[in-house]
Design a protein around this motif. Structure first.
Motif, PDB file in Angstrom:
ATOM      1  N   VAL A  75       0.863  -1.180   0.000  1.00 14.06           N
ATOM      2  CA  VAL A  75       0.000   0.000   0.000  1.00 14.06           C
ATOM      3  C   VAL A  75       0.901   1.231   0.000  1.00 14.06           C
ATOM      4  O   VAL A  75       1.677   1.448   0.945  1.00 14.06           O
ATOM      5  N   GLY A  76       0.808   2.022  -1.046  1.00 13.80           N
ATOM      6  CA  GLY A  76       1.637   3.218  -1.153  1.00 13.80           C
ATOM      7  C   GLY A  76       3.069   2.893  -1.544  1.00 13.80           C
ATOM      8  O   GLY A  76       3.381   1.809  -2.060  1.00 13.80           O
ATOM      9  N   GLN A  77       3.960   3.848  -1.326  1.00 12.86           N
ATOM     10  CA  GLN A  77       5.396   3.736  -1.616  1.00 12.86           C
ATOM     11  C   GLN A  77       5.646   3.411  -3.093  1.00 12.86           C
ATOM     12  O   GLN A  77       6.540   2.641  -3.432  1.00 12.86           O
ATOM     13  N   THR A  78       4.854   4.008  -3.965  1.00 11.89           N
ATOM     14  CA  THR A  78       4.999   3.714  -5.398  1.00 11.89           C
ATOM     15  C   THR A  78       6.367   4.130  -5.911  1.00 11.89           C
ATOM     16  O   THR A  78       6.945   3.449  -6.781  1.00 11.89           O
ATOM     17  N   HIS A  79       6.906   5.218  -5.410  1.00 12.94           N
ATOM     18  CA  HIS A  79       8.192   5.700  -5.907  1.00 12.94           C
ATOM     19  C   HIS A  79       9.324   4.726  -5.591  1.00 12.94           C
ATOM     20  O   HIS A  79      10.306   4.634  -6.335  1.00 12.94           O
ATOM     21  N   TYR A  90      21.239  -1.877   0.003  1.00 11.69           N
ATOM     22  CA  TYR A  90      20.065  -1.011  -0.042  1.00 11.69           C
ATOM     23  C   TYR A  90      19.823  -0.448   1.355  1.00 11.69           C
ATOM     24  O   TYR A  90      20.027  -1.131   2.365  1.00 11.69           O
ATOM     25  N   LEU A  91      19.368   0.801   1.401  1.00 11.52           N
ATOM     26  CA  LEU A  91      19.044   1.455   2.667  1.00 11.52           C
ATOM     27  C   LEU A  91      17.629   2.003   2.570  1.00 11.52           C
ATOM     28  O   LEU A  91      17.331   2.828   1.692  1.00 11.52           O
ATOM     29  N   PHE A  92      16.742   1.552   3.465  1.00 11.22           N
ATOM     30  CA  PHE A  92      15.354   2.007   3.510  1.00 11.22           C
ATOM     31  C   PHE A  92      15.171   2.843   4.776  1.00 11.22           C
ATOM     32  O   PHE A  92      15.481   2.382   5.882  1.00 11.22           O
ATOM     33  N   THR A  93      14.687   4.067   4.604  1.00 10.26           N
ATOM     34  CA  THR A  93      14.460   4.974   5.720  1.00 10.26           C
ATOM     35  C   THR A  93      12.993   5.378   5.751  1.00 10.26           C
ATOM     36  O   THR A  93      12.305   5.376   4.726  1.00 10.26           O
ATOM     37  N   GLY A  94      12.528   5.736   6.921  1.00  6.06           N
ATOM     38  CA  GLY A  94      11.139   6.161   7.087  1.00  6.06           C
ATOM     39  C   GLY A  94      10.680   5.915   8.505  1.00  6.06           C
ATOM     40  O   GLY A  94      11.354   5.256   9.305  1.00  6.06           O
ATOM     41  N   THR A  95       9.515   6.460   8.843  1.00  7.00           N
ATOM     42  CA  THR A  95       8.989   6.294  10.188  1.00  7.00           C
ATOM     43  C   THR A  95       8.540   4.860  10.422  1.00  7.00           C
ATOM     44  O   THR A  95       8.567   4.022   9.506  1.00  7.00           O
ATOM     45  N   THR A 146      15.038   4.292  11.116  1.00  6.57           N
ATOM     46  CA  THR A 146      14.088   5.391  11.255  1.00  6.57           C
ATOM     47  C   THR A 146      14.791   6.730  11.449  1.00  6.57           C
ATOM     48  O   THR A 146      14.118   7.760  11.513  1.00  6.57           O
ATOM     49  N   ASP A 147      16.102   6.717  11.548  1.00  4.08           N
ATOM     50  CA  ASP A 147      16.860   7.943  11.806  1.00  4.08           C
ATOM     51  C   ASP A 147      18.121   7.963  10.946  1.00  4.08           C
ATOM     52  O   ASP A 147      19.228   7.701  11.426  1.00  4.08           O
ATOM     53  N   PHE A 187      16.503   4.678  -0.201  1.00  2.00           N
ATOM     54  CA  PHE A 187      15.094   4.861  -0.546  1.00  2.00           C
ATOM     55  C   PHE A 187      14.382   5.382   0.705  1.00  2.00           C
ATOM     56  O   PHE A 187      14.446   4.752   1.768  1.00  2.00           O
ATOM     57  N   SER A 188      13.719   6.516   0.557  1.00  2.00           N
ATOM     58  CA  SER A 188      12.993   7.127   1.673  1.00  2.00           C
ATOM     59  C   SER A 188      11.509   6.819   1.519  1.00  2.00           C
ATOM     60  O   SER A 188      10.878   7.225   0.537  1.00  2.00           O
TER      61      SER A 188
END
Length: 708
Positions: free
Chosen positions: A19-23, A41-46, A157-158, A173-174
């Motif tokens: 759900v979401g995160q299309t970019h 790969y690095l994934f960031t986000g809340t 997350t940080d 990827f944010s």
């Protein structure tokens, strides 16, 4: 079988279920389909937006038995083992619990071994920002050039806590926060599949409470199902979350729109029954007002994140734009002052009553409903009481000012009285005005060029007294002749400074203040201003490093570029002896602000042992006090390294002061600059051939600060 929470049961198992995160998904799908695979790969986000989920899907895409693909089958043994969390070649590491460098070295020792079951060995390091600096350093080389069968997937997350050396070795990827609309849409799908009855308002409450996290939304939905006994209802969710009924905010704004104090306080009473956080209630009001302002500027830009788009649009049509801006600003100030109120509810009520009492009701787009006289004072901010008092003191001699109260004439009672007085005394009004007019003529010099009809006083006069007003204003046509002395050069007026008393210099217009006084005019605090109990006036933080710097500051501090500022009156005699020593000593003293301005207008008279006597120009006595004398004394003690007893007398110095020296040097540089322009061959050629004229008032010296 044990119950599985919704967040785990509905965790996506492929990119299609995300759900979401299309970019992010678009880049990963294209990379997998074209076999352009990066090693880190690095994934960031809340929290709860899909970082770990995407990492597990990538592990399935890389190791699926059907091949490297962006659409894993989900049925092979590898896909099932990854979904169950028991795939041996997917190593999930919690960096928050394994922060030591020894843990990282143990991980790197196993990197050299080939995968046991799949094509790639995938290292998923969650909360990677918790690793120590030594762990990051140990990971650098392997992260940059791992074996071809190893993939690193980092999640945090940080990301600000990650070293730049780590960031430069990864594809970053944010992941974005989930919008309430997307959360509500997904919750509707999940609850429909789970056969759980729900209300749309309840889902909107959950979507806003999730604060951008889909996992939080699913967990809150689990809690709401348990709280509502298998149903998700708005009242139950509101009680569970302890949130405010959004409709009550519209009730408060509706009472403000109607100007109804009774309805306003009744709405507050209903709010108080829920025991809300009054600061949060003000925040909700500000959110609604913000969306109303957007609706007034661009209606199609209003989002439906709260499920109340229609109510916002309706309020935007009913509420004037200036009221929206005023209420928003008043709410911001109210939130700041709410902790100072005796109790939060009374502070909240005062904010609303302030909005009700001071709304811009005189504007063209104001609400048609007047303020209802229910517990609210109908006092108005106008000049009627101020003008009525002089009329009562001299009713026979000053009947003319009576028409002016019609500026604020919303009351019905005074309406017939004012025209009667104006009509009864039309002739004395025209004859009595010239007597008090001379003083206002001097004050209103900037209005001289306007016609008499453009003045603000006669404009609001009633039609009955229009003719007498025009007669009174037709008499001062001498006003256009007044500008003659005003724009005259203020330099010849400098000798008049002797006759003007000291208070005129401190309280008069800026045109009458000497150059030296400009340095002390702006009231700002210096470093010592807050520590002095015997002096409360702030000071300017200007450091006169030299006489020339003092000169430059005084020259640049001009209130109007079109009007030349008057120069300080030159000294009677040049500085010699002790006065000359004071000129040389002044730039080296550690003083600033008003103290520096006072010292610049002093001269040294005598030195008897450790007793120094200075004379200060009485024109600057308003700036002088015991604190300034003490500071100047301390600066002299620091400069000479000895204890000096300083005495300052208010006597006009006969010899040149530092401020007068600065003005003289500036005037000399100006004369040299004008002479240089006139002596320039090119300028002379232009004047001879084309009749050019040199505007000396535009010439400024290039070297504003002479070399020391």
């Amino acid at each position: 079988m044990s119950y599985q929470v919704l967040a785990r049961k509905w965790r996506p198992r492929s990119f299609r279920e995300m759900v979401g995160q299309t970019h992010v998904l678009k880049a990963l799908i294209n990379a997998l389909d074209s076999q352009r695979l990066h090693h880190a790969y690095l994934f960031t986000g809340t929290r709860g937006v899909g970082k770990t989920t995407i990492a597990r899907i990538i592990a399935k895409c890389l190791n699926c038995e059907t091949g490297i693909t962006s659409s894993p089958c989900g049925t092979c043994s590898v896909c099932q083992e990854i979904d169950d969390g028991r795939f041996v070649d997917l190593i999930e590491i919690d960096a928050a619990s394994r922060t030591k460098v020894e843990d990282t070295r143990e991980l790197l020792d196993n990197v050299q071994y080939a995968p046991s079951r799949g094509r790639f060995k995938v290292y998923l390091i969650d909360e990677v920002h918790m690793l120590s600096s030594h762990s990051f350093n140990a990971l650098l080389k392997t992260l940059e050039e791992p074996p071809p069968y190893v993939k690193f997937i980092l999640a945090t997350t940080d990301p600000q806590k990650l070293p730049a050396t780590i960031l430069s070795r990864c594809l970053q990827f944010s992941l974005k926060n989930m919008t309430p609309e997307r959360v509500v849409e997904h919750l509707s799908h999940v609850l429909g599949a789970e056969n759980v009855p729900f209300e749309d308002d309840a889902l909107w409450l959950l979507g806003r409470a999730a604060d951008g996290s889909m996992r939080d939304a699913m967990s809150l939905t689990d809690q709401a199902i348990a709280f509502g006994e298998g149903k998700v209802m708005a009242a139950d969710v509101r009680a569970m979350l302890g949130t405010l009924d959004h409709g009550q905010v519209f009730d408060v704004l509706g009472a403000l729109l109607q100007g109804d104090a009774r309805a306003l306080l009744e709405a507050v009473r209903h709010l108080a029954e829920q025991g809300p956080d009054w600061n949060g209630v003000l925040a909700e009001m500000l959110n609604v007002l913000h969306r109303v302002a957007i609706a007034q500027a661009l209606p199609e830009a209003v989002d439906n994140g709260h499920g109340d788009r229609e109510r916002v649009l309706a309020l935007a049509q009913a509420l004037p734009g200036e009221d929206v801006q005023f209420y928003y600003q008043m709410g911001l100030i109210g939130r700041r002052d709410l902790p100072l109120a005796p109790d939060p509810r009374s502070g909240f009520e005062m904010v609303l009553l302030r909005m009700l009492a001071f709304r811009p009701a005189d504007s063209d787009g104001a609400p048609s409903q007047p303020l209802k006289p229910v517990g609210v004072s109908q006092a108005r901010v106008d000049s009627q009481p101020a003008l009525a008092q002089p009329a009562s003191v001299a009713p026979t001699a000053t009947p003319a000012p009576e028409p002016t109260p019609q500026v604020a004439s919303p009351a019905a009672a005074p309406a017939p009285v004012v025209p009667a007085v104006a009509a009864a005394q039309p002739a004395p009004q025209a004859e009595s005005r010239p007597a008090p007019d001379p003083e206002p003529q001097v004050v209103d010099v900037p209005w001289d060029t306007q016609p008499a009809s453009a003045r603000p006083e006669p404009v609001p006069a009633a039609p009955v007294s229009a003719e007498p007003v025009l007669e009174t204003r037709a008499e001062p046509p001498e006003l256009p002749a007044m500008p003659a002395p005003v724009p005259a050069s203020p330099v010849p007026d400098a000798p008049q400074a002797e006759q003007a008393p000291a208070p005129d210099r401190s309280t008069g217009g800026l045109e009458d203040i000497p150059d030296s006084a400009y340095l002390s005019m702006p009231p700002q605090m210096d470093d010592e201003g807050a520590q002095d109990d015997d002096y409360s006036e702030p000071e300017v933080d200007i450091d006169p490093a030299s006489v020339s710097l003092l000169d430059e500051l005084a020259h640049d501090h001009v209130h109007d570029e079109d009007e030349p500022e008057p120069e300080p009156e030159p000294a009677a005699m040049p500085a010699t002896g002790l006065a000359l020593e004071w000129l040389q000593m002044f730039p080296k003293l550690a003083i600033s602000g008003m103290t520096g301005s006072i010292a610049a207008n002093c001269t040294l008279i005598s030195i008897e042992g450790d007793r120094w006597l200075l004379h200060l120009d009485p024109a600057h006595s308003a700036l002088f006090n015991a604190t300034q004398q003490r500071r100047l004394n301390d600066a002299l003690n620091q400069y000479h390294g000895s204890a000096i007893q300083l005495h300052i007398e208010l006597v006009r110095p006969e010899q040149e002061t530092p401020a007068q020296a600065a003005a003289r040097q500036r005037a000399e540089r100006q004369r040299q600059a004008i002479a240089s322009i006139h002596a320039d061959p090119f300028v002379q050629h232009m004047m001879q051939q084309f009749g050019a004229v040199v505007r000396e008032d535009t010439i400024k010296p290039v070297d504003a600060v002479p070399a020391q």
